[in-house]
Scaffold this motif. Sequence first.
Motif, PDB file in Angstrom:
ATOM      1  N   ARG A 148       0.839  -1.206   0.000  1.00 48.56           N
ATOM      2  CA  ARG A 148       0.000   0.000   0.000  1.00 48.56           C
ATOM      3  C   ARG A 148       0.872   1.254   0.000  1.00 48.56           C
ATOM      4  NH1 ARG A 148      -5.511  -0.683   1.053  1.00 48.56           N
ATOM      5  NH2 ARG A 148      -5.754   1.419   1.876  1.00 48.56           N
ATOM      6  N   LEU A 149       1.935   1.238   0.784  1.00 46.53           N
ATOM      7  CA  LEU A 149       2.834   2.385   0.823  1.00 46.53           C
ATOM      8  C   LEU A 149       3.545   2.579  -0.515  1.00 46.53           C
ATOM      9  CD1 LEU A 149       4.238   1.944   4.424  1.00 46.53           C
ATOM     10  CD2 LEU A 149       2.737   3.795   3.608  1.00 46.53           C
ATOM     11  N   ALA A 150       3.867   1.490  -1.192  1.00 44.07           N
ATOM     12  CA  ALA A 150       4.471   1.600  -2.526  1.00 44.07           C
ATOM     13  C   ALA A 150       3.474   2.218  -3.499  1.00 44.07           C
ATOM     14  CB  ALA A 150       4.930   0.226  -3.014  1.00 44.07           C
ATOM     15  N   LEU A 151       2.199   1.849  -3.394  1.00 48.09           N
ATOM     16  CA  LEU A 151       1.173   2.456  -4.236  1.00 48.09           C
ATOM     17  C   LEU A 151       1.021   3.942  -3.937  1.00 48.09           C
ATOM     18  CD1 LEU A 151      -1.548  -0.345  -4.197  1.00 48.09           C
ATOM     19  CD2 LEU A 151      -0.325   0.508  -6.202  1.00 48.09           C
ATOM     20  N   VAL A 152       1.056   4.298  -2.665  1.00 46.55           N
ATOM     21  CA  VAL A 152       0.969   5.709  -2.278  1.00 46.55           C
ATOM     22  C   VAL A 152       2.153   6.470  -2.868  1.00 46.55           C
ATOM     23  CG1 VAL A 152       1.082   7.341  -0.347  1.00 46.55           C
ATOM     24  CG2 VAL A 152      -0.367   5.294  -0.174  1.00 46.55           C
ATOM     25  N   SER A 153       3.330   5.915  -2.760  1.00 43.62           N
ATOM     26  CA  SER A 153       4.531   6.568  -3.278  1.00 43.62           C
ATOM     27  C   SER A 153       4.445   6.746  -4.795  1.00 43.62           C
ATOM     28  CB  SER A 153       5.767   5.756  -2.912  1.00 43.62           C
ATOM     29  OG  SER A 153       6.921   6.343  -3.443  1.00 43.62           O
ATOM     30  N   LEU A 154       4.010   5.713  -5.485  1.00 45.39           N
ATOM     31  CA  LEU A 154       3.878   5.793  -6.934  1.00 45.39           C
ATOM     32  C   LEU A 154       2.851   6.854  -7.326  1.00 45.39           C
ATOM     33  CD1 LEU A 154       4.482   4.677  -9.785  1.00 45.39           C
ATOM     34  CD2 LEU A 154       2.665   3.002  -9.383  1.00 45.39           C
ATOM     35  N   ALA A 155       1.721   6.856  -6.647  1.00 41.75           N
ATOM     36  CA  ALA A 155       0.664   7.825  -6.943  1.00 41.75           C
ATOM     37  C   ALA A 155       1.127   9.248  -6.637  1.00 41.75           C
ATOM     38  CB  ALA A 155      -0.602   7.479  -6.163  1.00 41.75           C
ATOM     39  N   ARG A 156       1.840   9.435  -5.538  1.00 41.66           N
ATOM     40  CA  ARG A 156       2.359  10.773  -5.200  1.00 41.66           C
ATOM     41  C   ARG A 156       3.351  11.234  -6.270  1.00 41.66           C
ATOM     42  NH1 ARG A 156       0.420  14.290  -2.244  1.00 41.66           N
ATOM     43  NH2 ARG A 156       2.313  14.909  -1.221  1.00 41.66           N
ATOM     44  N   THR A 157       4.213  10.336  -6.710  1.00 39.27           N
ATOM     45  CA  THR A 157       5.182  10.671  -7.743  1.00 39.27           C
ATOM     46  C   THR A 157       4.474  11.073  -9.039  1.00 39.27           C
ATOM     47  OG1 THR A 157       6.839   9.200  -6.780  1.00 39.27           O
ATOM     48  CG2 THR A 157       7.146   9.794  -9.092  1.00 39.27           C
ATOM     49  N   ALA A 158       3.351  10.429  -9.332  1.00 41.88           N
ATOM     50  CA  ALA A 158       2.572  10.746 -10.536  1.00 41.88           C
ATOM     51  C   ALA A 158       1.785  12.039 -10.383  1.00 41.88           C
ATOM     52  CB  ALA A 158       1.626   9.598 -10.863  1.00 41.88           C
ATOM     53  N   GLY A 159       1.735  12.579  -9.163  1.00 41.11           N
ATOM     54  CA  GLY A 159       1.070  13.856  -8.954  1.00 41.11           C
ATOM     55  C   GLY A 159      -0.324  13.778  -8.364  1.00 41.11           C
ATOM     56  N   PHE A 160      -0.735  12.609  -7.913  1.00 34.92           N
ATOM     57  CA  PHE A 160      -2.046  12.487  -7.284  1.00 34.92           C
ATOM     58  C   PHE A 160      -1.999  13.080  -5.876  1.00 34.92           C
ATOM     59  CE2 PHE A 160      -2.368   9.080 -10.434  1.00 34.92           C
ATOM     60  CZ  PHE A 160      -3.627   9.328 -10.964  1.00 34.92           C
ATOM     61  N   SER A 161      -3.082  13.694  -5.467  1.00 35.52           N
ATOM     62  CA  SER A 161      -3.183  14.226  -4.110  1.00 35.52           C
ATOM     63  C   SER A 161      -3.483  13.076  -3.151  1.00 35.52           C
ATOM     64  CB  SER A 161      -4.306  15.260  -4.031  1.00 35.52           C
ATOM     65  OG  SER A 161      -5.565  14.616  -4.169  1.00 35.52           O
ATOM     66  N   LEU A 162      -3.266  13.307  -1.870  1.00 30.66           N
ATOM     67  CA  LEU A 162      -3.593  12.273  -0.887  1.00 30.66           C
ATOM     68  C   LEU A 162      -5.091  11.988  -0.870  1.00 30.66           C
ATOM     69  CD1 LEU A 162      -1.222  13.070   2.113  1.00 30.66           C
ATOM     70  CD2 LEU A 162      -1.014  11.261   0.400  1.00 30.66           C
ATOM     71  N   THR A 163      -5.900  12.990  -1.144  1.00 28.53           N
ATOM     72  CA  THR A 163      -7.354  12.771  -1.202  1.00 28.53           C
ATOM     73  C   THR A 163      -7.695  11.834  -2.357  1.00 28.53           C
ATOM     74  OG1 THR A 163      -7.764  14.937  -0.225  1.00 28.53           O
ATOM     75  CG2 THR A 163      -9.589  13.932  -1.436  1.00 28.53           C
ATOM     76  N   GLU A 164      -7.085  12.056  -3.518  1.00 24.65           N
ATOM     77  CA  GLU A 164      -7.310  11.162  -4.657  1.00 24.65           C
ATOM     78  C   GLU A 164      -6.817   9.755  -4.359  1.00 24.65           C
ATOM     79  OE1 GLU A 164      -6.958  14.097  -8.523  1.00 24.65           O
ATOM     80  OE2 GLU A 164      -5.109  13.638  -7.407  1.00 24.65           O
ATOM     81  N   ILE A 165      -5.668   9.679  -3.708  1.00 26.91           N
ATOM     82  CA  ILE A 165      -5.101   8.370  -3.374  1.00 26.91           C
ATOM     83  C   ILE A 165      -6.018   7.634  -2.403  1.00 26.91           C
ATOM     84  CG2 ILE A 165      -3.142   7.182  -2.300  1.00 26.91           C
ATOM     85  CD1 ILE A 165      -1.399   9.551  -3.354  1.00 26.91           C
ATOM     86  N   ALA A 166      -6.578   8.356  -1.454  1.00 28.34           N
ATOM     87  CA  ALA A 166      -7.463   7.732  -0.467  1.00 28.34           C
ATOM     88  C   ALA A 166      -8.677   7.095  -1.142  1.00 28.34           C
ATOM     89  CB  ALA A 166      -7.905   8.761   0.572  1.00 28.34           C
ATOM     90  N   THR A 167      -9.157   7.677  -2.228  1.00 28.37           N
ATOM     91  CA  THR A 167     -10.293   7.062  -2.929  1.00 28.37           C
ATOM     92  C   THR A 167      -9.877   5.777  -3.627  1.00 28.37           C
ATOM     93  OG1 THR A 167      -9.972   8.282  -5.002  1.00 28.37           O
ATOM     94  CG2 THR A 167     -11.381   9.310  -3.328  1.00 28.37           C
ATOM     95  N   MET A 168      -8.603   5.679  -3.973  1.00 32.43           N
ATOM     96  CA  MET A 168      -8.104   4.469  -4.626  1.00 32.43           C
ATOM     97  C   MET A 168      -7.748   3.375  -3.625  1.00 32.43           C
ATOM     98  SD  MET A 168      -5.626   5.872  -7.639  1.00 32.43           S
ATOM     99  CE  MET A 168      -5.185   7.561  -7.278  1.00 32.43           C
ATOM    100  N   LEU A 169      -7.487   3.779  -2.387  1.00 36.94           N
ATOM    101  CA  LEU A 169      -7.049   2.820  -1.365  1.00 36.94           C
ATOM    102  C   LEU A 169      -7.997   2.842  -0.168  1.00 36.94           C
ATOM    103  CD1 LEU A 169      -3.214   3.562  -1.350  1.00 36.94           C
ATOM    104  CD2 LEU A 169      -4.375   1.641  -2.431  1.00 36.94           C
TER     105      LEU A 169
END
Length: 132
Positions: free
Chosen positions: A48-69
């Motif tokens: 999950r943390l690797a997914l968060v890191s990848l998403a952050r690197t791609a420019g997703f906000s934490l709010t957007e990431i939270a909807t994915m996870l």
Amino acid sequence: MTDLDIGEVARRAGVPPSTLRYYEDRGLITPTGRRGLRRQYDPAVLDRLALVSLARTAGFSLTEIATMLPPDAAPRVDRALLTAKADELDATIRRLAALRDSLHHAAACPAPTHMQCATFRRLLRSTHRTEP
């Protein structure tokens, strides 16, 4: 496999424990419990943390990431959101490539000064923002 201590998760994920606590507050990760005062996590938290890191690197906000996870569920990635982000990155890459090319030209321009270089002047105009 046994649960991992917050310090071990932080070490393996390459983030400080404060980031893990923040991600927990945002609902991105969930501890399995505590051993004494220290949070414990299932080893799957590393994915999950690797997914968060990848998403952050791609420019997703934490709010957007939270909807994915969603908490305690498998990741749900919206393909349309991924496509939109990829398109946004393509546009950014084009802008940055044009900027890079302009800077290379300005650096090698034979004009006596940068202000006499037509390419550099276009670069200046393209970055000038006017008030509405």
